[in-house]
Each structure stands twice: as structure tokens, then as C-alpha cells.
Design an enzyme around this catalytic site. Sequence first.
Site, PDB file in Angstrom:
ATOM      1  N   SER A 196     -95.768 -35.159  33.053  1.00 18.37           N
ATOM      2  CA  SER A 196     -94.984 -34.332  32.129  1.00 18.37           C
ATOM      3  C   SER A 196     -93.589 -33.919  32.613  1.00 18.37           C
ATOM      4  CB  SER A 196     -95.771 -33.076  31.758  1.00 18.37           C
ATOM      5  OG  SER A 196     -96.779 -33.405  30.848  1.00 18.37           O
ATOM      6  N   SER A 204     -94.867 -33.604  28.620  1.00 16.65           N
ATOM      7  CA  SER A 204     -94.780 -32.424  27.782  1.00 16.65           C
ATOM      8  C   SER A 204     -93.514 -31.580  28.020  1.00 16.65           C
ATOM      9  CB  SER A 204     -96.013 -31.541  27.996  1.00 16.65           C
ATOM     10  OG  SER A 204     -96.077 -31.062  29.315  1.00 16.65           O
ATOM     11  N   LYS A 206     -89.666 -23.893  31.274  1.00 11.94           N
ATOM     12  CA  LYS A 206     -90.676 -24.402  30.337  1.00 11.94           C
ATOM     13  C   LYS A 206     -91.532 -23.246  29.825  1.00 11.94           C
ATOM     14  CE  LYS A 206     -94.318 -27.948  30.038  1.00 11.94           C
ATOM     15  NZ  LYS A 206     -95.010 -29.034  30.763  1.00 11.94           N
TER      16      LYS A 206
END
Lengths: 95, 475
Positions: free
Chosen positions: B178, B154, B79
Amino acid sequence: MIDEKDVLHMGKLARIELTGDEVRKFSKDLSAVFEYMEVLNEVNTDDLPEISQVNGLSSVFEEDVVVASDCLPAELLSQSQNPVELNQIKVSKVV
Amino acid sequence: MSDLHKLGLKEVLDGVKNKTFSCEELVRETLSVCEEKSELNSFIVLDKEGALNKAKELDRKIAQEEAVGALAGALVGVKDIICVKGLKNTCASKMLENFVPPYNATVVSRLLSEDAIVIGKTNTDEFACGGSTETSFFGVTKNPYDLERVAGGSSGGSAVAVSADLCTFALGTDTGGSIRQPASFCNVYGLKPSYGLVSRSGVVSMASSWDTIGHFAKSVEDLATVLNIIAGKDRKDSTSVEKTSDDYREFLGRGVSGVKIGVPEEYFAEGVEAETSEIVKGRILELEKQGAEIVPISLSMTKYALSVYYISMPAELSANLERFDGVRYGHKPKEYSDIVDYYFKARGEGFGAEIKRRIITGTYVLSAGYYDAYYKKAQKVRGLIIEDFKKAFEKCDVLIAPVSPFPAFKIGEKADNPLGMYMADILTIPVSAGGFPSLACPAGFSKDGLPIGLQIIGPYLGEGKCIRVADAISI
């Protein structure tokens, strides 16, 4: 109710320039969010502790030893977006 | 083309070890699939050269029978808020569009020291703020099951990278849901570990008392294998803790006979789509048939969690994001009158709308006059939410609930309605309030063919219990 004056004031405190559209939009959005949050007033929290962390750790100490870093100063300087002079990173004038 | 890119972690590790295929073959094939599926917008940065070089180095070591690490050959998507030395770490923000970190996050160091290959940095909401990746400066990540729908967020890029076979496993972060929500939207496994189990060092902070680092994988066993390597105390993160098991794979294959599974009624109540509830309940019934004991539970504080989160999180976020002033690094405004104006312009131009909205919220709840009414109140109610869970875990080993009240929504559907978007996390946020572990596990599909996920919530540091139950579901 968070009016446009509140939003502008918070923008000033947080050092963020906001456009007129943003101020209007955030005032509307945040008013709805804070209205929703009113639900917390149903809960009696007198004499309850404030929780600021969850795993109960306190006073965490470490041995004061030097550990090799994978970040060498020369590499740090070579990747700097700012100009480098005399092995120092040059930044905009701040005072 | 072969199907090497579709392999899970266990198959990749076995294949590389037994020389069934080379690391280079796996990397080349996966990179070409990444190109083919670029429409998904899963990656912000693909490190083609770095991945190929590392693969060749590993192949040479294996050919010469030199020792290699426990993850040799595995391709990891990271990420884009987690620092990988030498690769951009944009946080999906204009603010850090060109920022290259000079060091690795601890979690990345641990994977690299076991010879995992970083394939690229995955898309996310800006600074991990959002539930759909729609706030990314680099555009939305699309759901592989329906390109008109969001991947969740996210950590949407990481979920899609695993779901669409663009990597073997992926790292994400979970502050309010997330990892779990995108895992459930994309039909993959995702683990949000207990707070502190995986070091936050080198990960750009959002809300420090809520942030956790975890991962996505194609099976429960793969989740356990990766957890073995990334979990544990780190001197660079003073909130980190020792792991409770040397090998989380020991919890696999144990079945659920005698395991007490709590079913919190509030997580199946109004607001949760009937189809989602039914699919998750169906899975719970299957566990009962396997010998688990079902315990009805009430978590009466659930309805307050969202409000607590949207006070506490922006407060912490607004403090954490103070450092982005454009002076030493980050977005630099071209025109400004003095240093104060420089700060205003750097932050005004560098941050997107959702970040600004949250900084304004955080500044408001921390300001004199509102601190007691909002921030202090929320911190007190947070304690009650944690107590609620602790009492539940006196009666059961784990809790099972849906991850999201509904499957993946359409791109743009909630973009203009922040409160509606925040509601998507209503079933994941309460768990985060107490730092409990939660494993998202595919549960089935809606009649429209969209994935639906369930979460197995454990007591603090109870990852082993979550893995045990998830393994029984996946069989």
C-alpha cells in the site's frame, strides 16, 4: 465453493448484517478467491512450524513507569461523540 | 505564484533555515494549490487553520532565533488511518466518519516534535483495504498523470499529495503493497520499512503481523531524512525494534560498485507486462555499468504468496475490526430491536463492501473445521516464503523487481473483480510476508506516459542498502 448459507453464517458469527445482494455477491467472489487458494495444496507443509510473527521478538518487557500522556481525561471527554455525565461517557444500554 | 510548493524536503528545510521564504508563505501557497487541484481528491481533511497557526509560530521562533526542530517548515500529509490529535481519523469509512482521536500516533508525535506541519489527512481505501482508493467512503483519488486512472492504494491520497506537490512528504502504511504500489503509479519515492522499525502505536490496525508504517517523498535523500526521525523502538508498540543506523543519509552517494543485485526471475515472468519488465531491466543494466554485480535469483515460493496473504490478512483484520461495534464511538444505527441487533446494524451500515468481504473471509478461515485447512496451512507456507528470501540474501545484497505488474489502471476497471484487484499486489505481497524493507523508486514511463516503478528489496533492517542502491538509480 462458498455458498450463500456459508456467507450468512459467517455474517452471523461476525455480527454483520448483510443484504441479499451482498450475500449473493460475496458467495460468488469468495468462491473464486478460495478456488485460487487451492494452489497451496501443492505445498507439502508436514512438520513445518506455523509462522505468526516475523522479527523473532519474544517476551518483550517494559519498566513499569508512569509516562505522561498527551491525552488528558478532560480532553477525551470533550471530544466524545457520546453524552458525558458525571465525568463518564454514556453509552447505549448493552445488557 | 511561485514554486515553493514544488520544493522537496531538503530545499524546504534549507529555505526556511536561511529565511529565503517563510513557513507561512509556503503553507498559504500550498493550500491554494490544494484548492486548485481538489479534483484529485487527495485529502479527506485539510487542516488549514492548524497548519497556518503552526507556520506562524515557527516563523516567530525563527525570527527571534529560537531553536526549531529538524523538520521545521516541512508540510506532511498523513494517511487517514494514522491518528493526529484533534483531526478526524475516518479510515475512509462511514464507521468512523466523525471520529476525532484524542492523542497522536507515535510516528506523528515524532514528526511534530521536530516541527513538521500537518497539512491534512489523506485519502485511502477503507481501513486501508484495497489497491486503488476506490473503496474509500469519500470517493476515489485520481492519478495526476491521467485523471481517468487510479492513484493506486491503499495509501493513494498520500502518493498523490506528494506527486502533485500538495505537501513536502507524506505518511502511509504498507501491509501488502500500500505504499509501494501507489508510489509507483504516481512517480514518487516510497519506503516500506522493515516490520517493527516504525511504531504502529496510534495507527488503526489492519493485519497486525503484516502492517508497517512508512512514507512518500520527492527524493531518496528526503526518504532517509524522514526515516531518521520516525524509526526506532517505541514502548507503546512491543513489536517495535531499535533502528540500525543513526543517520540513514550516510548511505547516500556511495555508488553501487561491488554491490550484489539479485534479479528474481519470477518477478519478470508471465503476467508482468513486457514494457514494465523492460524498463526495470534497463535500470538494472545501468547499475551493472556503475559496477554492481547482477545475480540471477529464483524465489520459487512467489506464486503462493497471494494465497497466504488473502488467508492470513483477513483473519487478522476480522479480529482487529471486532472493536468497531458503534457503542463507545463510531457509526450508530438509528433503529434496532436489542443489543445484538445494534451490533449487526452498526457494522452492517458502517462498513463498506470490501471490509465486509474481508471480515467474512477472515471469519471463515478462522472457524472450526477450516482453521487447519486454511489458516494453519497459510502460516506454514508463509515460513517457506520467508526462507526463500533469506536464502536469496545469502547470494545478494538487495533484490530489484517491478513494483506492480502493470502501470495505473482505469478507475472502475477492477472494481467489480476482487480477485483481479488482489492480483495487482502479486509482486509486493511476498516481501511483506517476511517483514523485509522495500523502497519503491521511479523507473520510467510507459509509451502512454504512465509512471512505472521498481522496488529495491533489502534483508530485514537493511534499509540502508535499499537507500544506497536507490540513490545510485536516481542520479
